[in-house]
Design an enzyme around this catalytic site. Structure first.
Site, PDB file in Angstrom:
ATOM      1  N   HIS A 233      11.133   4.290   4.984  1.00 37.31           N
ATOM      2  CA  HIS A 233       9.829   4.276   5.691  1.00 37.31           C
ATOM      3  C   HIS A 233       9.012   3.147   5.585  1.00 37.31           C
ATOM      4  O   HIS A 233       9.438   2.368   4.902  1.00 37.31           O
ATOM      5  CB  HIS A 233       9.128   5.517   5.142  1.00 37.31           C
ATOM      6  CG  HIS A 233       8.684   5.460   3.656  1.00 37.31           C
ATOM      7  ND1 HIS A 233       9.612   5.707   2.651  1.00 37.31           N
ATOM      8  CD2 HIS A 233       7.649   5.136   3.122  1.00 37.31           C
ATOM      9  CE1 HIS A 233       9.046   5.631   1.611  1.00 37.31           C
ATOM     10  NE2 HIS A 233       7.744   5.169   1.638  1.00 37.31           N
ATOM     11  N   ASP A 235       5.027   2.014   4.858  1.00 44.06           N
ATOM     12  CA  ASP A 235       3.834   2.703   4.282  1.00 44.06           C
ATOM     13  C   ASP A 235       2.830   2.934   5.103  1.00 44.06           C
ATOM     14  O   ASP A 235       1.999   3.596   5.368  1.00 44.06           O
ATOM     15  CB  ASP A 235       3.304   2.116   3.132  1.00 44.06           C
ATOM     16  CG  ASP A 235       3.977   2.323   2.009  1.00 44.06           C
ATOM     17  OD1 ASP A 235       4.832   3.150   2.000  1.00 44.06           O
ATOM     18  OD2 ASP A 235       4.079   1.692   0.822  1.00 44.06           O
ATOM     19  N   HIS A 291      11.106   0.319   3.079  1.00 50.12           N
ATOM     20  CA  HIS A 291      11.556   0.538   2.045  1.00 50.12           C
ATOM     21  C   HIS A 291      12.121   2.196   1.714  1.00 50.12           C
ATOM     22  O   HIS A 291      11.724   2.983   2.320  1.00 50.12           O
ATOM     23  CB  HIS A 291      10.828   0.253   0.899  1.00 50.12           C
ATOM     24  CG  HIS A 291       9.363   0.896   0.634  1.00 50.12           C
ATOM     25  ND1 HIS A 291       8.542   0.436   1.325  1.00 50.12           N
ATOM     26  CD2 HIS A 291       9.155   1.859   0.071  1.00 50.12           C
ATOM     27  CE1 HIS A 291       7.561   1.161   1.324  1.00 50.12           C
ATOM     28  NE2 HIS A 291       7.962   2.336   0.299  1.00 50.12           N
ATOM     29  N   ARG A 301      11.907   9.351 -14.046  1.00 47.14           N
ATOM     30  CA  ARG A 301      11.255   7.808 -13.769  1.00 47.14           C
ATOM     31  C   ARG A 301       9.881   8.493 -13.377  1.00 47.14           C
ATOM     32  O   ARG A 301       9.264   9.119 -12.708  1.00 47.14           O
ATOM     33  CB  ARG A 301      11.821   7.634 -12.323  1.00 47.14           C
ATOM     34  CG  ARG A 301      11.305   6.372 -11.671  1.00 47.14           C
ATOM     35  CD  ARG A 301      11.965   6.357 -10.239  1.00 47.14           C
ATOM     36  NE  ARG A 301      11.634   5.001  -9.383  1.00 47.14           N
ATOM     37  CZ  ARG A 301      10.385   4.838  -8.847  1.00 47.14           C
ATOM     38  NH1 ARG A 301       9.643   5.757  -8.686  1.00 47.14           N
ATOM     39  NH2 ARG A 301      10.294   3.602  -7.837  1.00 47.14           N
TER      40      ARG A 301
END
Length: 322
Positions: A233, A235, A291, A301
């Site tokens: 996608h 941002d 990204h 994470r």
């Protein structure tokens, strides 16, 4: 057409003759050792072939569901590196053509991605990790991705979101402190200064924007679209207000979790900056920095997304303890 062929069937007389030739001693009821070895061998081979084919199909199906491109990746900063500062220029997309007139001096004129391990201290990053853990412990998505937004109060819970401040008020619990929010604001200010310095932007023309949030990613399967963070996608189009994006990592790739790398989908070869406690990655938010994040396949994470805009109507204030 693929044909799986088996040995032809012999007539009873032929089988008796062959058996006598191979078993001249006349050991009745005892099949030849050669016959005992041949039949299972063919069956076993076919069975193994079928099992391997099924395993291959299952792997292909899983990869189709995850929808992560299998491409080579170049590492811009490894987890073992100690990066003072690195910046990688990329050609700007046309996404900011109009904004360069509307927000002169702020909208990207040069584009790229930067990384540094020295802007935020290990102690500060560890404290931020504790803020994330104690906040996210109050809720958590039923899938693999959870967020905590100290600005809006949004906290993942089950398949939706709740207001963490209302939750704490109802429970009469005190989880966050004034020191937590002061640290958060100091770190945000330092990130903002790094971006304005790198892209030559007047400090008063760049604003914090939403969403800015802590994230936690686990190996749980997705339950809603919010859990499917691995889709590529941009941002600027996903969030609307973003001009510059930054990520502060709070855990180490390969130690605290596996998978979960942030991947830039460049035309020549995909590139990654491996997550590391206290490592800051920042970049222009347009198509030039499309990204995705790899699925986490082990561990947990944690990170903070801190986003900035040039449009004052989308500006937000630092969060305050409520």
């Amino acid at each position: 057409m693929i044909c799986v062929c088996f040995p032809y069937a012999m007539s009873p007389r032929k089988r008796v003759q062959d058996a006598k030739q191979e078993n001249p001693a006349g050991n009745k009821g005892r099949p030849s050792k050669n016959l005992e070895a041949k039949a299972p061998s063919t069956y076993t081979t076919v069975r193994i072939f079928i099992q391997l084919s099924l395993v291959g199909l299952i792997i292909l199906f899983i990869r189709f569901l995850i929808d992560v491109p299998e491409e080579p990746v170049k590492t811009l900063a490894e987890v073992g590196d100690i990066v003072g500062k690195r910046f990688y220029s990329v050609k700007c997309s046309t996404d900011y053509d109009k904004e360069r007139t509307l927000f002169a001096g702020c909208a990207p004129r040069t584009c790229g991605r930067g990384v540094t391990d020295t802007l935020i201290t290990q102690d500060e990053a560890t404290q931020l990790l504790q803020i994330a853990k104690k906040g996210l412990a109050l809720g958590g998505s039923s899938g693999g991705a959870s967020i905590l937004d100290l600005h809006s109060g949004a906290l993942s819970q089950g398949d939706s979101f709740v207001d963490v401040y209302s939750l704490l008020h109802n429970k009469k619990e005190k989880v966050f402190t004034e020191q937590d929010f002061k640290l958060y604001s100091r770190v945000k200010d330092r990130i903002q200064l790094a971006i304005t310095s790198e892209f030559d932007i007047p400090r008063d023309k760049l604003y914090l924007t939403k969403p800015t949030f802590f994230s936690r990613m686990t190996t749980k399967p997705p339950k809603t679209v919010h859990d499917e963070y691995w889709h590529p996608h941009v941002d600027k189009y996903t969030y609307g207000s973003f001009f510059y994006t930054s990520l502060l990592y709070l855990t180490d790739y390969g130690k605290d979790f596996r998978g979960g790398r942030f991947i830039f989908t460049d035309k020549d070869i995909n590139k990654t900056i491996e997550p590391k406690l206290g490592r800051l990655s920042f970049f222009t938010s347009g198509t030039e920095n499309r990204h995705f994040v790899e699925p986490v396949i082990g561990g947990i994470r944690y990170a903070i997304t801190v986003s900035f805009t040039c449009d004052p109507q989308y500006a937000i204030d630092n969060p305050k303890l409520r």
